[in-house]
Design a protein around this motif. Structure first.
Motif, PDB file in Angstrom:
ATOM      1  N   VAL A 125      51.123  58.207  58.410  1.00  0.00           N
ATOM      2  CA  VAL A 125      51.273  59.665  58.290  1.00  0.00           C
ATOM      3  C   VAL A 125      52.602  60.126  58.874  1.00  0.00           C
ATOM      4  N   GLN A 126      53.086  59.456  59.895  1.00  0.00           N
ATOM      5  CA  GLN A 126      54.364  59.856  60.495  1.00  0.00           C
ATOM      6  C   GLN A 126      55.536  59.640  59.535  1.00  0.00           C
ATOM      7  N   ASN A 127      55.446  58.609  58.691  1.00  0.00           N
ATOM      8  CA  ASN A 127      56.458  58.429  57.652  1.00  0.00           C
ATOM      9  C   ASN A 127      56.432  59.599  56.668  1.00  0.00           C
ATOM     10  N   TRP A 128      55.238  60.044  56.348  1.00  0.00           N
ATOM     11  CA  TRP A 128      55.099  61.129  55.376  1.00  0.00           C
ATOM     12  C   TRP A 128      55.573  62.451  55.970  1.00  0.00           C
TER      13      TRP A 128
ATOM     14  N   LEU B  14      49.571  67.604  59.548  1.00  0.00           N
ATOM     15  CA  LEU B  14      49.766  66.153  59.477  1.00  0.00           C
ATOM     16  C   LEU B  14      49.666  65.505  60.858  1.00  0.00           C
ATOM     17  N   ARG B  15      50.087  66.204  61.885  1.00  0.00           N
ATOM     18  CA  ARG B  15      49.937  65.666  63.250  1.00  0.00           C
ATOM     19  C   ARG B  15      48.454  65.503  63.588  1.00  0.00           C
ATOM     20  N   LYS B  16      47.654  66.481  63.197  1.00  0.00           N
ATOM     21  CA  LYS B  16      46.202  66.391  63.407  1.00  0.00           C
ATOM     22  C   LYS B  16      45.610  65.234  62.609  1.00  0.00           C
ATOM     23  N   LEU B  17      46.102  65.055  61.378  1.00  0.00           N
ATOM     24  CA  LEU B  17      45.626  63.958  60.535  1.00  0.00           C
ATOM     25  C   LEU B  17      45.966  62.608  61.154  1.00  0.00           C
ATOM     26  N   ASP B  18      47.154  62.488  61.697  1.00  0.00           N
ATOM     27  CA  ASP B  18      47.590  61.249  62.345  1.00  0.00           C
ATOM     28  C   ASP B  18      46.681  60.929  63.531  1.00  0.00           C
ATOM     29  N   ASP B  19      46.388  61.930  64.347  1.00  0.00           N
ATOM     30  CA  ASP B  19      45.496  61.744  65.501  1.00  0.00           C
ATOM     31  C   ASP B  19      44.079  61.363  65.047  1.00  0.00           C
ATOM     32  N   TYR B  20      43.592  62.052  64.022  1.00  0.00           N
ATOM     33  CA  TYR B  20      42.245  61.790  63.498  1.00  0.00           C
ATOM     34  C   TYR B  20      42.129  60.346  63.009  1.00  0.00           C
ATOM     35  N   THR B  21      43.139  59.910  62.267  1.00  0.00           N
ATOM     36  CA  THR B  21      43.123  58.549  61.718  1.00  0.00           C
ATOM     37  C   THR B  21      43.110  57.515  62.828  1.00  0.00           C
ATOM     38  N   ARG B  22      43.949  57.721  63.821  1.00  0.00           N
ATOM     39  CA  ARG B  22      44.034  56.778  64.942  1.00  0.00           C
ATOM     40  C   ARG B  22      42.700  56.688  65.694  1.00  0.00           C
ATOM     41  N   GLU B  23      42.084  57.838  65.952  1.00  0.00           N
ATOM     42  CA  GLU B  23      40.814  57.870  66.686  1.00  0.00           C
ATOM     43  C   GLU B  23      39.679  57.211  65.896  1.00  0.00           C
ATOM     44  N   GLN B  24      39.622  57.490  64.609  1.00  0.00           N
ATOM     45  CA  GLN B  24      38.534  56.960  63.785  1.00  0.00           C
ATOM     46  C   GLN B  24      38.629  55.442  63.620  1.00  0.00           C
ATOM     47  N   ILE B  25      39.823  54.937  63.370  1.00  0.00           N
ATOM     48  CA  ILE B  25      39.971  53.487  63.206  1.00  0.00           C
ATOM     49  C   ILE B  25      39.691  52.767  64.527  1.00  0.00           C
TER      50      ILE B  25
ATOM     51  N   PHE C 269      49.642  51.263  56.989  1.00  0.00           N
ATOM     52  CA  PHE C 269      48.413  51.763  57.608  1.00  0.00           C
ATOM     53  C   PHE C 269      47.963  50.815  58.715  1.00  0.00           C
ATOM     54  N   GLY C 270      47.984  49.521  58.424  1.00  0.00           N
ATOM     55  CA  GLY C 270      47.572  48.532  59.415  1.00  0.00           C
ATOM     56  C   GLY C 270      48.439  48.551  60.653  1.00  0.00           C
ATOM     57  N   ASP C 271      49.757  48.619  60.444  1.00  0.00           N
ATOM     58  CA  ASP C 271      50.685  48.637  61.574  1.00  0.00           C
ATOM     59  C   ASP C 271      50.514  49.892  62.428  1.00  0.00           C
ATOM     60  N   ALA C 272      50.339  51.033  61.772  1.00  0.00           N
ATOM     61  CA  ALA C 272      50.291  52.314  62.488  1.00  0.00           C
ATOM     62  C   ALA C 272      48.975  52.520  63.225  1.00  0.00           C
ATOM     63  N   TYR C 273      47.871  51.999  62.665  1.00  0.00           N
ATOM     64  CA  TYR C 273      46.551  52.355  63.195  1.00  0.00           C
ATOM     65  C   TYR C 273      45.746  51.141  63.682  1.00  0.00           C
ATOM     66  N   ASN C 274      46.469  50.031  63.856  1.00  0.00           N
ATOM     67  CA  ASN C 274      45.888  48.855  64.509  1.00  0.00           C
ATOM     68  C   ASN C 274      44.655  48.319  63.780  1.00  0.00           C
ATOM     69  N   ILE C 275      44.830  48.001  62.514  1.00  0.00           N
ATOM     70  CA  ILE C 275      43.778  47.355  61.746  1.00  0.00           C
ATOM     71  C   ILE C 275      44.421  46.242  60.927  1.00  0.00           C
TER      72      ILE C 275
ATOM     73  N   VAL D  16      43.785  60.715  52.476  1.00  0.00           N
ATOM     74  CA  VAL D  16      43.804  59.893  53.696  1.00  0.00           C
ATOM     75  C   VAL D  16      42.460  59.976  54.418  1.00  0.00           C
ATOM     76  N   LYS D  17      41.900  61.168  54.530  1.00  0.00           N
ATOM     77  CA  LYS D  17      40.601  61.316  55.205  1.00  0.00           C
ATOM     78  C   LYS D  17      39.498  60.559  54.466  1.00  0.00           C
ATOM     79  N   HIS D  18      39.516  60.630  53.144  1.00  0.00           N
ATOM     80  CA  HIS D  18      38.526  59.877  52.360  1.00  0.00           C
ATOM     81  C   HIS D  18      38.636  58.392  52.667  1.00  0.00           C
ATOM     82  N   ASN D  19      39.864  57.860  52.653  1.00  0.00           N
ATOM     83  CA  ASN D  19      40.063  56.436  52.920  1.00  0.00           C
ATOM     84  C   ASN D  19      39.561  56.055  54.309  1.00  0.00           C
ATOM     85  N   VAL D  20      39.949  56.851  55.298  1.00  0.00           N
ATOM     86  CA  VAL D  20      39.563  56.556  56.684  1.00  0.00           C
ATOM     87  C   VAL D  20      38.044  56.589  56.837  1.00  0.00           C
ATOM     88  N   ASN D  21      37.415  57.622  56.316  1.00  0.00           N
ATOM     89  CA  ASN D  21      35.960  57.744  56.446  1.00  0.00           C
ATOM     90  C   ASN D  21      35.233  56.616  55.717  1.00  0.00           C
TER      91      ASN D  21
END
Length: 322
Positions: A153-156, A189-200, A220-226, A310-315
């Motif tokens: 998300v930070q790239n976007w 997008l900052r909120k989305l980045d935080d949400y993604t990190r917390e959920q993963i 995605f893997g590099d940014a959110y540790n998966i 992004v939210k759909h993918n994460v969920n």
């Protein structure tokens, strides 16, 4: 003063006056063009043509009421294989500005975009992402970098800033609006980045493995540790061979991975072959869900927006892996 000069004087004064008025008006118009942006007429919307849906979405968010966005690639379309139609060429020709991803994502359109770029602004939204934030590409891509930048998300967010700056340069009269629109969207997008990190992070680390049809989720893997495993390479132009299927099957069996994911823009035939191969070895793998990778959902749906995608993918990942 002779009689002929007296006779011609009013005509001469009139001519000078007209020329002076034309000069004043020309100067005023030039100044107005500087203030309002020389590339668009006052009161006219900018015509922006985009390639992938993710770019269309953010150009619309930043441009607001001042930009008319026309996207070329719709839901479910694979940008790696896409060829421009005659209708697409008209859209590109009529545009005031064109935004595309770059990094060879739109591989079969690259030459067209470069040629049009000699006549009008043709902007890769990836251009301001720092080199050290770009992942290495692969031979089949024809690019030294992985083009799937939107999965961090930070790239976007960098892409949003690039679009803001390019629209402001084209239409200086509305630069403050573009800046305000961009700031509001960047906050989301900052909120989305935080949400993604917390959920993963909520997925147990041993189960934090994302297996997909092609290698689109590296950022995605590099940014959110998966951990990410793709059956095909970064481009869908390279088909998965029997060795690829066998290698991934063995990895899934050995690591007792129970779920894999399909993508909306990529055929699932090869993934099904992996599942069947694992079943023959006594290991059951299920489809964890469908992810949006190179294309968003249908227009008018939540998944038809970048944030919704992004939210759909994460969920979907969390539900299947947790």
């Amino acid at each position: 003063m002779n009689k002929q000069f007296k006779k011609d004087l009013p005509r001469w004064v009139t001519t000078v006056g007209v020329l002076s008025l034309v000069l004043v008006l020309a100067t005023a118009c030039t100044q107005e063009q500087k203030e309002q942006g020389t590339a668009v007429e006052a009161g006219q919307k900018i015509k922006a043509t985009t390639t992938i849906g993710m770019i269309s979405d953010i150009v619309g968010k930043v441009g607001g009421d001042h930009v008319e966005v026309t996207g070329i690639m719709k839901s479910g379309v694979d940008p790696h294989l896409y060829k421009a139609s005659q209708g697409d060429m008209r859209k590109l020709d009529q545009a005031d500005i064109i935004f595309y991803n770059g990094l060879h994502l739109e591989g079969k359109m690259q030459d067209i975009l470069e040629k049009i770029g000699k006549q009008k602004p043709v902007i890769p939204v990836s251009k301001n992402i720092a080199q050290d934030q770009l992942r290495a590409g692969s031979p089949e891509m024809g690019s030294e970098h992985d083009p799937h930048i939107w999965f961090n998300v930070q790239n976007w967010m960098s892409a949003v800033e690039t679009i803001r700056d390019e629209l402001s340069a084209l239409d200086a009269a509305h630069a403050e609006d573009y800046k305000a629109n961009a700031e509001a969207y960047l906050a989301e997008l900052r909120k989305l980045d935080d949400y993604t990190r917390e959920q993963i992070a909520s997925i147990p680390e041993a189960q934090r493995v994302l297996v997909t049809a092609h290698d689109a989720f590296g950022y995605f893997g590099d940014a959110y540790n998966i951990q990410v495993k793709g059956l095909q390479g970064m481009s869908t132009e390279s088909e998965a061979g029997s060795q690829d299927v066998t290698r991934l099957r063995d990895y899934l069996v050995e690591n007792k991975i129970k779920a894999v994911f399909v993508e909306t823009s990529v055929p699932r035939k090869a993934i099904d072959a992996v599942i069947q191969g694992a079943a023959q070895q006594g290991h059951t793998i299920r489809i964890g869900g469908e992810l949006y990778s190179d294309a968003m959902g249908k227009e008018g749906t939540e998944e038809g927006t970048y944030i919704g995608m992004v939210k759909h993918n994460v969920n979907t990942m969390v539900k299947a892996l947790k």
